[in-house]
Design an enzyme around this catalytic site. Sequence first.
Site, PDB file in Angstrom:
ATOM      1  N   GLY A 131     -14.689   0.700  11.292  1.00  0.00           N
ATOM      2  CA  GLY A 131     -14.376   0.831  12.709  1.00  0.00           C
ATOM      3  C   GLY A 131     -13.196  -0.004  13.194  1.00  0.00           C
TER       4      GLY A 131
ATOM      5  CB  VAL B 181      -7.543  -1.458   8.498  1.00  0.00           C
ATOM      6  CG1 VAL B 181      -8.865  -2.156   8.220  1.00  0.00           C
ATOM      7  CG2 VAL B 181      -7.403  -1.123   9.988  1.00  0.00           C
TER       8      VAL B 181
ATOM      9  CE1 TYR C 238      -3.507   2.748   0.734  1.00  0.00           C
ATOM     10  CE2 TYR C 238      -2.080   3.354   2.561  1.00  0.00           C
ATOM     11  CZ  TYR C 238      -3.147   3.635   1.727  1.00  0.00           C
ATOM     12  OH  TYR C 238      -3.850   4.801   1.885  1.00  0.00           O
ATOM     13  CD  GLU C 239       3.237   2.688   4.754  1.00  0.00           C
ATOM     14  OE1 GLU C 239       4.394   2.230   4.906  1.00  0.00           O
ATOM     15  OE2 GLU C 239       2.587   3.179   5.695  1.00  0.00           O
TER      16      GLU C 239
ATOM     17  CG  ASN D 164      -2.056   7.187   4.185  1.00  0.00           C
ATOM     18  OD1 ASN D 164      -3.235   7.247   3.855  1.00  0.00           O
ATOM     19  ND2 ASN D 164      -1.510   6.103   4.713  1.00  0.00           N
TER      20      ASN D 164
ATOM     21  N   GLY E 245      -9.872   0.307  12.469  1.00  0.00           N
ATOM     22  CA  GLY E 245      -8.775   1.179  12.895  1.00  0.00           C
ATOM     23  C   GLY E 245      -9.077   1.850  14.217  1.00  0.00           C
TER      24      GLY E 245
ATOM     25  N   GLY F  11     -13.118   1.851   7.047  1.00  0.00           N
ATOM     26  CA  GLY F  11     -14.410   2.515   7.195  1.00  0.00           C
ATOM     27  C   GLY F  11     -15.414   1.715   8.001  1.00  0.00           C
TER      28      GLY F  11
ATOM     29  CE1 TYR G 105      -3.599   6.785  12.996  1.00  0.00           C
ATOM     30  CE2 TYR G 105      -2.360   7.770  11.207  1.00  0.00           C
ATOM     31  CZ  TYR G 105      -2.673   6.674  11.986  1.00  0.00           C
ATOM     32  OH  TYR G 105      -2.047   5.478  11.759  1.00  0.00           O
TER      33      TYR G 105
ATOM     34  CD  GLU H  61       7.986   1.585  13.398  1.00  0.00           C
ATOM     35  OE1 GLU H  61       8.485   1.700  12.272  1.00  0.00           O
ATOM     36  OE2 GLU H  61       8.294   2.334  14.341  1.00  0.00           O
TER      37      GLU H  61
END
Length: 163
Positions: free
Chosen positions: A98, A90, A28-29, A127, A100, A96, A134, A86
Amino acid sequence: MKPALAIRTATAADAGTLMGLIRALAEYEKLLDQVEADEDRIAAALSGSPPPVAALVAEADGRPVGFALYFRNFSTFLGRQGLYLEDLFVLPEWRGRGVGRRLMQALATEARRFGARRMDWSVLDWNAPAISFYRAIGGEPTRAWQGWRLEGDALEALAADDD
């Protein structure tokens, strides 16, 4: 019917599950080529004495759908331990729902359990979904502090410098 979501503490036996999720996070990253971890390293890290890291696994109907890997840090100004997250990840199809938030709640509970006054983490500047998440749970970026790193050849060179 809504799947049953459970958050549990990972053990060394979860190393394979965690590696699958770590690879998914790295993909993903766009950092999959940087993954050096393997199941043995993760299992050893989770079972050290004391273990240098801990992890939570989120499961929906018994299937892993996310994880959080964290460790304790220390604030010299507060004179207390803190919790450093760290990685939080998900699976895309579970975002979406819940997951996380539940992982972050479990981390906050753990931090409170050992007397931490804060949790810290980093997020990639591109991101936007993570940044939005957050912010929604009350997180905010640190001000005036930049993340820095010494790694690879630079780390080796400094360690070998006798001056």
